[in-house]
Design a protein around this motif. Sequence first.
Motif, PDB file in Angstrom:
ATOM      1  N   LEU A 165       0.825  -1.068  -0.061  1.00  0.00           N
ATOM      2  CA  LEU A 165       0.023   0.183  -0.145  1.00  0.00           C
ATOM      3  C   LEU A 165       0.787   1.284   0.054  1.00  0.00           C
ATOM      4  O   LEU A 165       0.185   2.382   0.000  1.00  0.00           O
ATOM      5  CB  LEU A 165      -0.863   0.182   1.217  1.00  0.00           C
ATOM      6  CG  LEU A 165      -2.102  -0.929   1.182  1.00  0.00           C
ATOM      7  CD1 LEU A 165      -2.873  -1.204   2.389  1.00  0.00           C
ATOM      8  CD2 LEU A 165      -2.948  -0.950   0.011  1.00  0.00           C
ATOM      9  N   ARG A 166       2.050   1.159  -0.014  1.00  0.00           N
ATOM     10  CA  ARG A 166       3.144   2.271  -0.230  1.00  0.00           C
ATOM     11  C   ARG A 166       3.152   2.734  -1.536  1.00  0.00           C
ATOM     12  O   ARG A 166       2.685   2.229  -2.458  1.00  0.00           O
ATOM     13  CB  ARG A 166       4.571   1.822   0.327  1.00  0.00           C
ATOM     14  CG  ARG A 166       4.603   1.266   1.859  1.00  0.00           C
ATOM     15  CD  ARG A 166       3.869   1.827   3.007  1.00  0.00           C
ATOM     16  NE  ARG A 166       4.053   3.161   3.154  1.00  0.00           N
ATOM     17  CZ  ARG A 166       3.538   4.218   3.766  1.00  0.00           C
ATOM     18  NH1 ARG A 166       2.335   4.011   4.323  1.00  0.00           N
ATOM     19  NH2 ARG A 166       3.862   5.528   3.899  1.00  0.00           N
ATOM     20  N   ARG A 167       3.562   4.166  -1.812  1.00  0.00           N
ATOM     21  CA  ARG A 167       3.458   4.616  -2.980  1.00  0.00           C
ATOM     22  C   ARG A 167       4.807   4.369  -3.728  1.00  0.00           C
ATOM     23  O   ARG A 167       4.911   4.510  -4.957  1.00  0.00           O
ATOM     24  CB  ARG A 167       3.421   6.129  -2.767  1.00  0.00           C
ATOM     25  CG  ARG A 167       2.254   6.787  -2.335  1.00  0.00           C
ATOM     26  CD  ARG A 167       1.789   8.228  -2.288  1.00  0.00           C
ATOM     27  NE  ARG A 167       2.898   9.100  -2.252  1.00  0.00           N
ATOM     28  CZ  ARG A 167       2.960  10.127  -1.564  1.00  0.00           C
ATOM     29  NH1 ARG A 167       1.801  10.367  -1.135  1.00  0.00           N
ATOM     30  NH2 ARG A 167       3.997  10.901  -1.526  1.00  0.00           N
ATOM     31  N   SER A 168       5.836   3.919  -3.290  1.00  0.00           N
ATOM     32  CA  SER A 168       6.765   3.590  -3.901  1.00  0.00           C
ATOM     33  C   SER A 168       6.630   2.335  -4.542  1.00  0.00           C
ATOM     34  O   SER A 168       6.303   1.160  -3.827  1.00  0.00           O
ATOM     35  CB  SER A 168       8.208   3.420  -3.049  1.00  0.00           C
ATOM     36  OG  SER A 168       9.292   2.741  -3.717  1.00  0.00           O
ATOM     37  N   ILE A 169       7.136   2.152  -5.708  1.00  0.00           N
ATOM     38  CA  ILE A 169       6.915   0.876  -6.670  1.00  0.00           C
ATOM     39  C   ILE A 169       8.023  -0.319  -6.201  1.00  0.00           C
ATOM     40  O   ILE A 169       7.701  -1.468  -6.254  1.00  0.00           O
ATOM     41  CB  ILE A 169       6.867   1.224  -8.198  1.00  0.00           C
ATOM     42  CG1 ILE A 169       6.278  -0.025  -8.942  1.00  0.00           C
ATOM     43  CG2 ILE A 169       8.354   1.313  -8.602  1.00  0.00           C
ATOM     44  CD1 ILE A 169       6.097   0.371 -10.214  1.00  0.00           C
ATOM     45  N   VAL A 170       9.188   0.256  -5.550  1.00  0.00           N
ATOM     46  CA  VAL A 170      10.197  -0.753  -5.154  1.00  0.00           C
ATOM     47  C   VAL A 170       9.465  -1.492  -3.744  1.00  0.00           C
ATOM     48  O   VAL A 170       9.742  -2.693  -3.518  1.00  0.00           O
ATOM     49  CB  VAL A 170      11.293  -0.163  -4.849  1.00  0.00           C
ATOM     50  CG1 VAL A 170      12.493  -0.746  -4.034  1.00  0.00           C
ATOM     51  CG2 VAL A 170      12.109   0.473  -5.989  1.00  0.00           C
ATOM     52  N   LYS A 171       8.714  -0.781  -3.228  1.00  0.00           N
ATOM     53  CA  LYS A 171       8.138  -1.098  -1.846  1.00  0.00           C
ATOM     54  C   LYS A 171       7.100  -2.125  -2.047  1.00  0.00           C
ATOM     55  O   LYS A 171       6.685  -3.082  -1.522  1.00  0.00           O
ATOM     56  CB  LYS A 171       7.773  -0.154  -0.742  1.00  0.00           C
ATOM     57  CG  LYS A 171       8.919   0.634  -0.235  1.00  0.00           C
ATOM     58  CD  LYS A 171       8.375   1.861   0.487  1.00  0.00           C
ATOM     59  CE  LYS A 171       9.608   2.556   1.431  1.00  0.00           C
ATOM     60  NZ  LYS A 171       9.027   3.629   1.859  1.00  0.00           N
ATOM     61  N   LEU A 172       6.394  -1.939  -3.302  1.00  0.00           N
ATOM     62  CA  LEU A 172       5.440  -2.789  -3.935  1.00  0.00           C
ATOM     63  C   LEU A 172       5.777  -4.284  -4.102  1.00  0.00           C
ATOM     64  O   LEU A 172       5.355  -5.243  -3.713  1.00  0.00           O
ATOM     65  CB  LEU A 172       4.787  -2.328  -5.000  1.00  0.00           C
ATOM     66  CG  LEU A 172       3.808  -3.062  -5.700  1.00  0.00           C
ATOM     67  CD1 LEU A 172       2.249  -2.854  -5.148  1.00  0.00           C
ATOM     68  CD2 LEU A 172       3.678  -2.878  -7.295  1.00  0.00           C
ATOM     69  N   VAL A 173       7.292  -4.080  -4.563  1.00  0.00           N
ATOM     70  CA  VAL A 173       7.701  -5.470  -5.075  1.00  0.00           C
ATOM     71  C   VAL A 173       8.299  -6.287  -3.923  1.00  0.00           C
ATOM     72  O   VAL A 173       8.206  -7.573  -3.794  1.00  0.00           O
ATOM     73  CB  VAL A 173       8.912  -5.127  -5.862  1.00  0.00           C
ATOM     74  CG1 VAL A 173       9.926  -6.399  -6.350  1.00  0.00           C
ATOM     75  CG2 VAL A 173       8.384  -4.701  -7.368  1.00  0.00           C
ATOM     76  N   ILE A 174       8.780  -5.358  -2.814  1.00  0.00           N
ATOM     77  CA  ILE A 174       9.239  -6.047  -1.729  1.00  0.00           C
ATOM     78  C   ILE A 174       7.949  -6.508  -0.847  1.00  0.00           C
ATOM     79  O   ILE A 174       7.981  -7.770  -0.341  1.00  0.00           O
ATOM     80  CB  ILE A 174       9.897  -4.926  -0.621  1.00  0.00           C
ATOM     81  CG1 ILE A 174      11.339  -4.554  -1.343  1.00  0.00           C
ATOM     82  CG2 ILE A 174      10.219  -5.522   0.632  1.00  0.00           C
ATOM     83  CD1 ILE A 174      11.664  -3.409  -0.518  1.00  0.00           C
ATOM     84  N   GLY A 175       6.753  -5.944  -0.951  1.00  0.00           N
ATOM     85  CA  GLY A 175       5.549  -6.581  -0.370  1.00  0.00           C
ATOM     86  C   GLY A 175       5.158  -7.883  -1.284  1.00  0.00           C
ATOM     87  O   GLY A 175       4.718  -8.726  -0.444  1.00  0.00           O
ATOM     88  N   LEU A 176       5.194  -7.963  -2.538  1.00  0.00           N
ATOM     89  CA  LEU A 176       4.850  -9.037  -3.257  1.00  0.00           C
ATOM     90  C   LEU A 176       6.049 -10.359  -2.848  1.00  0.00           C
ATOM     91  O   LEU A 176       5.498 -11.253  -2.729  1.00  0.00           O
ATOM     92  CB  LEU A 176       5.397  -8.955  -4.810  1.00  0.00           C
ATOM     93  CG  LEU A 176       4.179  -8.101  -5.384  1.00  0.00           C
ATOM     94  CD1 LEU A 176       4.483  -7.907  -6.892  1.00  0.00           C
ATOM     95  CD2 LEU A 176       2.892  -8.851  -5.324  1.00  0.00           C
ATOM     96  N   ILE A 177       7.071  -9.838  -2.280  1.00  0.00           N
ATOM     97  CA  ILE A 177       8.165 -11.113  -2.052  1.00  0.00           C
ATOM     98  C   ILE A 177       7.675 -11.617  -0.694  1.00  0.00           C
ATOM     99  O   ILE A 177       7.695 -12.867  -0.555  1.00  0.00           O
ATOM    100  CB  ILE A 177       9.548 -10.604  -2.143  1.00  0.00           C
ATOM    101  CG1 ILE A 177      10.086 -10.100  -3.513  1.00  0.00           C
ATOM    102  CG2 ILE A 177      10.632 -11.368  -1.451  1.00  0.00           C
ATOM    103  CD1 ILE A 177      11.402  -9.281  -3.301  1.00  0.00           C
ATOM    104  N   ILE A 178       7.237 -10.473   0.124  1.00  0.00           N
ATOM    105  CA  ILE A 178       6.733 -11.000   1.497  1.00  0.00           C
ATOM    106  C   ILE A 178       5.578 -11.695   1.494  1.00  0.00           C
ATOM    107  O   ILE A 178       5.446 -12.670   2.214  1.00  0.00           O
ATOM    108  CB  ILE A 178       6.889 -10.128   2.473  1.00  0.00           C
ATOM    109  CG1 ILE A 178       8.165  -9.218   2.582  1.00  0.00           C
ATOM    110  CG2 ILE A 178       6.232 -10.296   3.611  1.00  0.00           C
ATOM    111  CD1 ILE A 178       8.038  -7.846   3.340  1.00  0.00           C
ATOM    112  N   LEU A 179       4.711 -11.527   0.687  1.00  0.00           N
ATOM    113  CA  LEU A 179       3.461 -12.085   0.503  1.00  0.00           C
ATOM    114  C   LEU A 179       3.747 -13.477   0.021  1.00  0.00           C
ATOM    115  O   LEU A 179       2.946 -14.491   0.278  1.00  0.00           O
ATOM    116  CB  LEU A 179       2.410 -11.133  -0.376  1.00  0.00           C
ATOM    117  CG  LEU A 179       1.060 -11.696  -0.795  1.00  0.00           C
ATOM    118  CD1 LEU A 179       0.247 -11.409   0.432  1.00  0.00           C
ATOM    119  CD2 LEU A 179       0.597 -10.990  -2.037  1.00  0.00           C
TER     120      LEU A 179
END
Length: 115
Positions: free
Chosen positions: A21-35
Amino acid sequence: METLMAVVIGVLFACAIYMMLRRSIVKLVIGLIILSNAANLLIFTVAGMTRGAPPLIPEGLYAPSGIVADPLPQALILTAIVISFGVLAFSVVLIHRAYEVVGTDDLDQMKDTDT
């Protein structure tokens, strides 16, 4: 042990959703990895955490003797790891290209640019 794993899986899912849910697309990918890691742990935990021998059937028997490990969750997790690695590689290349074109990794700023 299953209670501890349930708590860990819940924390991982919560962290993944927060990062996505963060605005950075890099954090989005990190979230996908954790998910994906949380989903793999969920499959592993739901399948049962018993230690056992490999599921080999001795000659002359129709079923394994004794306590054996279930190979299906392990195969599902290995497949999920390969798929998540492919998605990760694709998203990293996509992020790199988007950063080259737009010059930022903020999703709000990407939306406002006219290129």
